[in-house]
Design an enzyme around this catalytic site. Structure first.
Site, PDB file in Angstrom:
ATOM      1  N   ASP A  89     -60.395  29.864  39.161  1.00 23.10           N
ATOM      2  CA  ASP A  89     -59.838  30.020  38.525  1.00 23.10           C
ATOM      3  C   ASP A  89     -59.240  31.189  38.370  1.00 23.10           C
ATOM      4  O   ASP A  89     -58.546  31.949  37.388  1.00 23.10           O
ATOM      5  CB  ASP A  89     -59.099  29.520  36.806  1.00 23.10           C
ATOM      6  CG  ASP A  89     -59.315  27.410  37.221  1.00 23.10           C
ATOM      7  OD1 ASP A  89     -59.296  27.616  37.989  1.00 23.10           O
ATOM      8  OD2 ASP A  89     -60.445  27.393  35.764  1.00 23.10           O
ATOM      9  N   GLY A 149     -58.460  23.534  42.972  1.00 21.93           N
ATOM     10  CA  GLY A 149     -57.001  23.563  42.761  1.00 21.93           C
ATOM     11  C   GLY A 149     -56.570  25.119  42.496  1.00 21.93           C
ATOM     12  O   GLY A 149     -57.003  26.054  42.243  1.00 21.93           O
ATOM     13  N   HIS A 150     -56.077  25.438  44.243  1.00 16.82           N
ATOM     14  CA  HIS A 150     -55.256  26.782  44.376  1.00 16.82           C
ATOM     15  C   HIS A 150     -54.122  26.104  43.979  1.00 16.82           C
ATOM     16  O   HIS A 150     -53.287  26.125  45.590  1.00 16.82           O
ATOM     17  CB  HIS A 150     -55.833  27.298  46.341  1.00 16.82           C
ATOM     18  CG  HIS A 150     -56.638  27.497  46.100  1.00 16.82           C
ATOM     19  ND1 HIS A 150     -57.841  27.862  47.398  1.00 16.82           N
ATOM     20  CD2 HIS A 150     -58.330  28.138  44.691  1.00 16.82           C
ATOM     21  CE1 HIS A 150     -59.184  28.587  46.956  1.00 16.82           C
ATOM     22  NE2 HIS A 150     -59.670  28.262  45.604  1.00 16.82           N
ATOM     23  N   GLN A 163     -64.608  27.806  43.186  1.00 19.18           N
ATOM     24  CA  GLN A 163     -65.316  27.604  41.979  1.00 19.18           C
ATOM     25  C   GLN A 163     -65.550  28.816  41.668  1.00 19.18           C
ATOM     26  O   GLN A 163     -64.605  30.367  42.155  1.00 19.18           O
ATOM     27  CB  GLN A 163     -65.722  27.102  41.602  1.00 19.18           C
ATOM     28  CG  GLN A 163     -65.697  25.421  41.102  1.00 19.18           C
ATOM     29  CD  GLN A 163     -65.774  24.415  42.461  1.00 19.18           C
ATOM     30  OE1 GLN A 163     -66.160  24.509  43.167  1.00 19.18           O
ATOM     31  NE2 GLN A 163     -64.300  23.684  43.174  1.00 19.18           N
ATOM     32  N   LYS A 184     -58.050  32.929  43.263  1.00 19.94           N
ATOM     33  CA  LYS A 184     -58.597  33.216  44.523  1.00 19.94           C
ATOM     34  C   LYS A 184     -57.654  32.701  45.694  1.00 19.94           C
ATOM     35  O   LYS A 184     -56.843  33.637  46.780  1.00 19.94           O
ATOM     36  CB  LYS A 184     -59.526  32.898  44.988  1.00 19.94           C
ATOM     37  CG  LYS A 184     -60.930  32.746  43.993  1.00 19.94           C
ATOM     38  CD  LYS A 184     -61.907  32.269  44.041  1.00 19.94           C
ATOM     39  CE  LYS A 184     -61.946  30.773  43.829  1.00 19.94           C
ATOM     40  NZ  LYS A 184     -62.208  30.634  42.059  1.00 19.94           N
TER      41      LYS A 184
HETATM   42  P1  IMP Z   1     -66.907  19.691  39.177  1.00 16.54           P
HETATM   43  O1  IMP Z   1     -66.966  20.733  39.593  1.00 16.54           O
HETATM   44  O2  IMP Z   1     -66.085  18.565  38.214  1.00 16.54           O
HETATM   45  O3  IMP Z   1     -68.710  18.706  38.448  1.00 16.54           O
HETATM   46  O4  IMP Z   1     -66.894  20.066  37.187  1.00 16.54           O
HETATM   47  C1  IMP Z   1     -68.140  21.435  36.722  1.00 16.54           C
HETATM   48  C2  IMP Z   1     -67.979  22.364  36.232  1.00 16.54           C
HETATM   49  O5  IMP Z   1     -66.749  23.161  36.930  1.00 16.54           O
HETATM   50  C3  IMP Z   1     -66.750  21.648  34.648  1.00 16.54           C
HETATM   51  O6  IMP Z   1     -66.882  22.656  33.881  1.00 16.54           O
HETATM   52  C4  IMP Z   1     -65.506  22.313  35.604  1.00 16.54           C
HETATM   53  O7  IMP Z   1     -64.192  22.243  34.127  1.00 16.54           O
HETATM   54  C5  IMP Z   1     -65.554  23.081  36.305  1.00 16.54           C
HETATM   55  N1  IMP Z   1     -64.799  23.308  37.450  1.00 16.54           N
HETATM   56  C6  IMP Z   1     -65.020  22.468  38.716  1.00 16.54           C
HETATM   57  N2  IMP Z   1     -63.944  22.875  39.579  1.00 16.54           N
HETATM   58  C7  IMP Z   1     -63.220  24.185  38.838  1.00 16.54           C
HETATM   59  C8  IMP Z   1     -62.287  25.152  39.699  1.00 16.54           C
HETATM   60  O8  IMP Z   1     -61.975  24.555  40.393  1.00 16.54           O
HETATM   61  N3  IMP Z   1     -61.464  25.673  38.246  1.00 16.54           N
HETATM   62  C9  IMP Z   1     -62.445  25.887  37.321  1.00 16.54           C
HETATM   63  N4  IMP Z   1     -63.290  25.409  37.038  1.00 16.54           N
HETATM   64  C10 IMP Z   1     -64.140  24.657  37.620  1.00 16.54           C
END
Ligand code: IMP
Length: 429
Positions: free
Chosen positions: A13, A40-41, A223, A16
């Site tokens: 977040d 999520g961009h 991420q 990017k």
């Molecule tokens: P997962 O990727 O859905 O398995 O989530 C694992 C961890 O990564 C959690 O803490 C999510 O909130 C975090 N996370 C996954 N994708 C994002 C992202 O795009 N931005 C911020 N946090 C993310």
């Protein structure tokens, strides 16, 4: 343009999508290499706001080609709905979007397992995932039990998907969760496969041929480093490698072809989901950052935890990713704060640490050592030239450079394309 890997240098977040959108103008290909629809961009073009989960944001620029690399886990239903949503706003993906035949599919039971495990876990065991099935899909990949995108274009799709769904139901039942109706899920998947088959391609070949022709690649990280399954705050991480090294294994493009790494830093820190976060602010300043910064997850809508800028994390990120330049985003959110703080080290059991410890429980006990800097009063949104930035903002950026050993090349002062300034010329771009 050289081949650039752009990575998140904190907990995701960082903004990017916006920097990618600006750099895309100079690239021929925009390539995702890890993660899935957990990303999520948000990109704002003119009056329109686009939130993309899987599709590289480069798709919004005409004539750019976009790749979803083998390192991504691809949710077919989500992919279909993004292609459709883009079509409705006049963006045609066919012929410009290529899905790696080697990317693993996120299947309905992966999402059910992800959500079920999260709901069942006690608060302390919860990761706070996006429930998009990411962990279970990567687990199947590593266990050599996954279904890959080449299946979407195969005559054996129904057979293979039925078998995968059957095995998925076994896993659901072992986890004490309700099985899914195989025929219903299969019908939905078959419909998605019919729509996606034209997009499946031998993307590693396409990309390597593009490199050979001298075209440029922009690798779009999702991420951030602290969510990296190896380098992040394990186990509170995602299941892929958002660090720069992931760009190569996640696309089949050799590290020899990566010319530069740009790290994206938010001017403060946020994290969504569970896990340690040393500079978190649980006070009015944290609330202010959340409100002014609109810090709510693009994928889940969850409020993000907010805190001061953490130079320990930034320095670690610079090292692991080999960052050449920073892009610093959301500086405008700090407008009007009297004093700013930067964590320069951590204190743990009487010792000073200059990098995050491997054990998340130790990181949770770390006390940040802060340095204070004066804030700036003025609103910076209307600034268009780097030399017009407030003096105290320049000092804040210089301090980030000193503490990380990496120059700041791009600054972002607001959500629009016009709010992104090249602060220092990025030499070879
Ligand atoms: P997962 O990727 O859905 O398995 O989530 C694992 C961890 O990564 C959690 O803490 C999510 O909130 C975090 N996370 C996954 N994708 C994002 C992202 O795009 N931005 C911020 N946090 C993310």
């Amino acid at each position: 343009m050289p081949n650039i890997v752009l990575v998140g240098a904190q907990w995701g977040d960082e903004g990017k999508g916006k920097i990618i959108d600006v750099l895309t103008e100079r690239a021929d290909w925009v390539v995702r290499f890890q993660g899935g629809s957990n990303a999520g961009h948000t990109v704002i073009v003119g009056e329109r706001k686009y939130v993309l989960h899987l599709t590289p944001s480069g798709i919004l620029r005409p004539n750019k080609r976009c790749v979803i690399g083998n390192g991504v886990v691809l949710d077919p239903m989500e992919m279909v709905s993004e292609i459709e949503a883009l079509r409705q706003v006049g963006v045609e993906c066919e012929g410009r979007l290529f899905l790696s035949s080697r990317a693993h599919l996120v299947l309905p039971h992966h999402k059910a397992l992800d959500a079920g495990r999260e709901e069942r876990s006690s608060m302390s065991g919860r990761i706070g995932t996006t429930r998009r099935g990411i962990g279970p899909a990567y687990a199947d990949k590593a266990a050599r039990a996954g279904l890959r995108a080449h299946a979407l274009a195969s005559r054996r799709f129904s057979e293979d998907a039925r078998e995968a769904l059957r095995r998925g139901n076994e896993a659901l039942m072992v986890a004490g969760l309700a099985p899914l109706d195989v025929e219903t899920e299969l019908a939905r998947l078959a419909e998605a496969a019919a729509q996606l088959s034209a997009y499946v391609a031998d993307t590693e070949r396409l990309l390597n041929e593009a490199v050979a022709r001298g075209e440029s690649l922009l690798f779009e990280g999702a991420q951030g480093i602290m969510l990296d399954v190896d380098f992040g705050t394990y186990p509170y991480v995602t299941s892929s490698n958002p660090s720069a090294g992931g760009a190569s294994v996640g696309t089949g493009v050799s590290p020899r072809h990566v010319d530069r790494v740009i790290g994206v830093l938010k001017a403060y820190t946020t994290r969504v989901g569970e896990g340690p976060f040393p500079t978190e602010l649980r006070d009015a300043v944290g609330e202010r950052l959340r409100t002014v910064g609109g810090e709510y997850g693009a994928t889940t809508g969850r409020p993000r935890r907010c805190g001061w800028f953490d130079a320990v994390i930034a320095r670690y990120s610079a090292m692991i990713n080999g960052v050449d330049e920073w892009a610093v985003t959301k500086l405008d959110v700090l407008d009007g704060l009297e004093t700013l703080r930067i964590a320069t080290a951590y204190r743990l059991d009487g010792r000073l640490l200059d990098a995050p410890p491997a054990d998340a429980r130790d990181l949770a006990r770390c006390e940040p050592v802060y340095e204070e800097l004066p804030g700036w009063r003025e609103s910076v949104r209307s600034v268009r030239r780097p030399q017009d930035l407030p003096r105290h903002m320049l000092a804040y950026l210089s301090r980030i450079e000193e503490l990380t050993g990496v120059p700041v090349a791009i600054v972002s002062l607001g959500p629009g394309r016009e709010h992104t300034l090249e602060w220092k010329a990025i030499e070879k771009i």
